[in-house]
Design a protein around this motif. Structure first.
Motif, mmCIF file in Angstrom:
data_model
loop_
_atom_site.group_PDB
_atom_site.id
_atom_site.type_symbol
_atom_site.label_atom_id
_atom_site.label_comp_id
_atom_site.label_asym_id
_atom_site.label_seq_id
_atom_site.Cartn_x
_atom_site.Cartn_y
_atom_site.Cartn_z
ATOM 1 N N LEU B 57 -14.934 -10.952 1.796
ATOM 2 C CA LEU B 57 -14.344 -10.893 3.145
ATOM 3 C C LEU B 57 -13.030 -11.668 3.161
ATOM 4 C CD1 LEU B 57 -17.467 -11.483 5.405
ATOM 5 C CD2 LEU B 57 -16.049 -9.425 5.342
ATOM 6 N N LEU B 58 -13.061 -12.850 2.555
ATOM 7 C CA LEU B 58 -11.908 -13.740 2.585
ATOM 8 C C LEU B 58 -10.766 -13.184 1.743
ATOM 9 C CD1 LEU B 58 -11.083 -16.632 3.578
ATOM 10 C CD2 LEU B 58 -11.775 -17.435 1.335
ATOM 11 N N LEU B 59 -11.099 -12.761 0.524
ATOM 12 C CA LEU B 59 -10.068 -12.344 -0.427
ATOM 13 C C LEU B 59 -9.663 -10.894 -0.208
ATOM 14 C CD1 LEU B 59 -8.483 -13.074 -3.029
ATOM 15 C CD2 LEU B 59 -10.427 -12.209 -4.324
ATOM 16 N N GLY B 60 -10.655 -10.038 -0.079
ATOM 17 C CA GLY B 60 -10.380 -8.611 -0.018
ATOM 18 C C GLY B 60 -9.834 -8.168 1.321
ATOM 19 N N TYR B 61 -10.274 -8.814 2.394
ATOM 20 C CA TYR B 61 -9.846 -8.352 3.709
ATOM 21 C C TYR B 61 -8.768 -9.239 4.306
ATOM 22 C CZ TYR B 61 -13.492 -4.965 3.274
ATOM 23 O OH TYR B 61 -14.249 -3.920 2.814
ATOM 24 N N ILE B 186 -18.457 -6.862 10.320
ATOM 25 C CA ILE B 186 -17.225 -7.630 10.527
ATOM 26 C C ILE B 186 -16.024 -6.761 10.155
ATOM 27 C CG2 ILE B 186 -15.847 -9.576 9.669
ATOM 28 C CD1 ILE B 186 -18.461 -11.168 9.392
ATOM 29 N N VAL B 187 -16.162 -6.059 9.023
ATOM 30 C CA VAL B 187 -15.064 -5.214 8.548
ATOM 31 C C VAL B 187 -14.711 -4.140 9.573
ATOM 32 C CG1 VAL B 187 -14.467 -3.523 6.786
ATOM 33 C CG2 VAL B 187 -15.584 -5.653 6.122
ATOM 34 N N HIS B 188 -15.752 -3.596 10.211
ATOM 35 C CA HIS B 188 -15.516 -2.499 11.155
ATOM 36 C C HIS B 188 -15.090 -2.973 12.538
ATOM 37 C CE1 HIS B 188 -16.846 0.679 8.582
ATOM 38 N NE2 HIS B 188 -17.940 -0.013 8.263
ATOM 39 N N SER B 189 -15.221 -4.287 12.784
ATOM 40 C CA SER B 189 -14.970 -4.775 14.140
ATOM 41 C C SER B 189 -13.496 -5.114 14.337
ATOM 42 C CB SER B 189 -15.823 -6.024 14.381
ATOM 43 O OG SER B 189 -15.328 -7.050 13.545
ATOM 44 N N ARG B 190 -13.195 -5.593 15.519
ATOM 45 C CA ARG B 190 -11.826 -5.964 15.843
ATOM 46 C C ARG B 190 -11.330 -7.086 14.916
ATOM 47 N NH1 ARG B 190 -8.961 -9.306 18.638
ATOM 48 N NH2 ARG B 190 -7.012 -8.559 19.528
ATOM 49 N N PRO B 191 -12.143 -8.175 14.720
ATOM 50 C CA PRO B 191 -11.675 -9.215 13.793
ATOM 51 C C PRO B 191 -11.412 -8.672 12.390
ATOM 52 C CG PRO B 191 -13.614 -9.975 14.987
ATOM 53 C CD PRO B 191 -13.423 -8.532 15.342
ATOM 54 N N GLY B 192 -12.217 -7.696 11.972
ATOM 55 C CA GLY B 192 -12.028 -7.115 10.641
ATOM 56 C C GLY B 192 -10.706 -6.391 10.546
#
Lengths: 384, 325
Positions: B57-61, B186-192
């Motif tokens: 999450l941290l590195l990839g996104y 998380i990826v699909h949400s607004r923060p993502g």
């Protein structure tokens, strides 16, 4: 007729050979597991251990195995990593179905395997040093140990100091697992020998100058200095002790027991006193020492086969392998009976000393596992 | 770098199919004696997947590197170990406390560190990892120092003690699947989406009204919490802890899992964790050359498929489709 006789003789020879080989093949190999830190930060332990275990296996198999059963040895490299060791131990138990496990090499990895072997009920002979591996015995039902603990080295040293009339000692120790364990035993056992600890200095493993600590000790009125460390600091302290011309004797831990340290100290080591394992002074052992044949034989075999200097650590694997071989010879391939045999092992002469185990002592060694020596003319001299 | 996102319903289906696969796996392994211990390896795959998902999450996104994930892993393990052995608290309390402590640490470290970029951020997180490692070694009264401590109790679940490998396997994979589901959400949400915007261009992201620092710190906290969860599970599975498993090399290994699996894909983190955990087992037959083969395989993956196993997989699938038409 002559011809028929010849043919019959040939058939007979073939039959005997066939029968013989069939008999040998009938005897299933005894499967033994080994967990050694062959690579990684503890390879100085694991490599000689692996070499020795393989060598002992070959020796036993070449002489016909154990009651005719060859030994099959499964060695896995733990890299001194707890996760790897746990997986490897499960692999030995579930896949390789070993009768017993030798190792692991380090204390940390041994502790990680203790609950696994206890649960799977597989006997294990650890080559780690920590006292916690073998005690408390109630929680170590299947765990045994061949390495003498720090308490034994400290006791032998204090015994000798007491005879020398030393009343006040100053301790110096390195802040690693090795130093912390030694320091603990030094402080704990001192009152028993009527020795007062007048200084208790610690330093980091990369310290290159210890004159500050030694100067401080000089002012405490100590009769002797005890340094408990391994690696470069034990040479640094030796040099500083000579440079400062401190008139009281310097005692070191068994970690000093390598010729390399005498060489590195460049003459400053003269007069340093320390406990060492017998393998370090193999050439100087008197013939009447009961350990002499084992230690000398191991040293000769190892140095012949691997063309390198024998180490204390390989000796642990030697002791563990032969204890297991003795158990298998006496009771056969039964884990529970192997455990019982190891627990009541008496009078076993190994590199470390003579083992006398009991249900309350899963190590079975006394303080005679070490010998007090002094550095004299660039070599070890045994102290009475 | 980031992969096109599948539909949300599709994600749930994927997770469900993956869960089924994971559920039957131990029974497949159990068919042969040679593979029966793979269940133990799979426990570590799950533990590694949880911590790798956080870093993914941290590195990839978010595009932020961390070389300090092992510290969170250790914080979780030590919090769980100390609270359960010294204070006799339930392992569940230990796990929660570990995650809370990691969240606090991640917040405190992340706030200043995530203002740094590139090499500086890597250095800051590296330093953080080393400090925590030193604490494990030096605070002997609390952590047992270099010798560590053991007898960490197993986890109880509705009064049932989970001490068998199989029981632990299902527990730890339940956690790993929940983490997977949360991460994909998380990826699909607004923060993502905000994170991916930051990844592509911080200036543009700020321009559309994203609070960059806040978004980065938030995801750093999530990665820390996942790391601590993995650490707690490790402590309760192995039941003994000492500092080495939480050193800098483990941080690098987690980074390798994410990169080998495929940066910018949560599934990739799971694949990478599986490959890096199983590979040493498959290469064991090479004996002394296993380390060499391990290095060559990882190098080959990075050289020929910079987007990792997931990228390799999707390209192979693409070729197969092309052949059909």
């Amino acid at each position: 007729m002559k011809r028929i006789g010849f043919v019959l003789a040939m058939v007979g020879v073939c039959a005997v050979t066939l029968l013989g080989s069939a008999q040998a093949a009938d005897k299933e190999p005894y499967r033994i597991g080994a967990l050694f830190a062959v690579t990684g930060p503890a390879s100085f332990l694991g490599e000689p251990e692996r070499n020795t275990a393989e060598m002992v296996k070959d020796m036993i198999n070449a002489s016909g195995g154990i009651n005719g059963h060859p030994i099959e040895l499964f060695v896995y490299d733990t890299e001194a990593n707890a996760t790897k060791t746990v997986v490897a131990a499960k692999k030995l138990i579930n896949r390789d179905r070993v009768l017993a496990i030798i190792g692991p090499s380090t204390s940390g990895t041994s502790m990680a395997v203790v609950p696994i072997v206890n649960k799977a009920e597989v006997p294990m002979i650890s080559c780690g040093a920590s006292l916690k591996i073998g005690a408390p015995v109630e929680k170590r039902k299947w765990v045994f140990k061949v390495v003498p603990g720090d308490d034994l080295a400290v006791r032998l040293m204090y015994d000798y100091m007491k005879k020398q009339g030393i009343k006040k000692a100053a301790i110096m120790s390195v802040s690693t697992g090795y130093g912390i364990s030694g320091r603990g035993q030094l402080n704990k056992l001192a009152p028993e020998y009527g020795i007062e600890i007048v200084a208790d200095e610690t330093y980091g493993p990369k310290e290159s100058d210890l004159t500050a600590q030694l100067t401080k000790i000089r002012g405490t009125g100590a009769d002797a200095i005890i340094n408990w460390s391994i690696g470069p600091p034990q040479v640094v302290v030796t040099r500083n002790w000579k440079q400062l011309g401190i008139p009281i004797p310097l005692y070191q831990s068994y970690g000093f027991g390598s010729k390399r340290n005498i060489k590195l100290a460049g003459g400053a080591a003269e007069g340093v006193i320390c406990p060492v394992s017998r393998i370090v002074i193999a050439n100087r052992l008197p013939d009447e020492d009961p350990h002499s044949p084992v230690v000398k034989r191991y040293k000769a075999l190892y140095e012949e086969k691997f063309k390198g200097e024998v180490s204390v650590f390989g000796g642990h694997a030697w002791d563990a392998m032969f204890q297991l071989a003795a158990a298998l010879k006496a009771v056969g391939p039964d884990r529970a009976r192997i455990r019982d045999y190891l627990e009541t092992l008496q009078g076993f002469v190994g590199n470390n000393s003579i083992f006398n185990r009991s249900p309350t002592d899963h190590v079975g060694l006394g303080k005679d596992a070490y010998v007090m020596v002094v550095v004299k003319d660039g070599d070890w001299a045994i102290l009475e | 770098m980031t992969m096109p996102l599948p539909e949300k319903n599709q994600t749930v289906t994927h997770i469900f199919l993956f869960a089924l696969f994971v559920a039957v796996l131990p029974w497949v392994f159990g068919l042969s004696r040679a593979t029966s211990y793979y269940t133990d390896v799979m426990v570590f795959v799950a533990i590694h997947s949880i911590i790798a998902a956080g870093l993914s999450l941290l590195l990839g996104y978010a595009g932020q590197i961390s070389l300090g994930q092992a510290a969170f892993y250790g914080v979780g393990a030590y919090a769980s170990g100390i609270l359960t052995t010294r204070l006799g608290l339930s392992p569940w309390v230990g796990i929660m406390a570990g995650m809370a402590l990691a969240a606090g640490l991640a917040y405190g470290v992340g706030l200043p560190a995530l203002r740094l970029k590139g090499h500086y951020l890597a250095m800051a997180t590296l330093g953080f990892g080393m400090i925590v490692y030193i604490v494990f070694n030096e605070f002997i009264g609390l952590t047992g120092g270099p010798s560590g401590f053991g007898e960490i109790p197993p986890i109880h679940f509705f009064g049932m003690e989970i001490s068998s490998t199989l029981g632990f396997y299902y527990l730890v994979w339940t956690f790993a699947l929940v983490v997977l589901w949360i991460s994909l959400n998380i990826v699909h949400s607004r923060p993502g989406r905000a994170l991916r915007a930051i990844h592509d261009s911080e200036k543009a992201a700020a321009g559309v009204g994203i609070d960059i620092t806040r978004a980065k710190v938030q995801i750093f906290v999530v990665s820390g919490v996942f790391g601590a969860l993995a650490g707690s599970l490790y402590a309760h599975f192995v039941t003994f802890i000492n500092p080495p498993p939480f050193d800098i090399f483990f941080s690098i290994k987690v980074l390798m899992m994410v990169v080998i699996g495929g940066i910018g894909s949560i599934w990739g983190a799971y694949l990478g964790a599986a490959l890096l955990t199983f590979l040493p087992e498959w290469l064991a037959f090479l004996e002394d050359f296993d380390v060499l083969a391990y290095g060559i395989i990882l190098l080959a993956i990075v050289m020929f498929s910079p987007d990792g196993l997931v990228g390799l997989g999707s390209r192979v699938m693409g070729r197969i489709r092309n052949i059909k038409y």
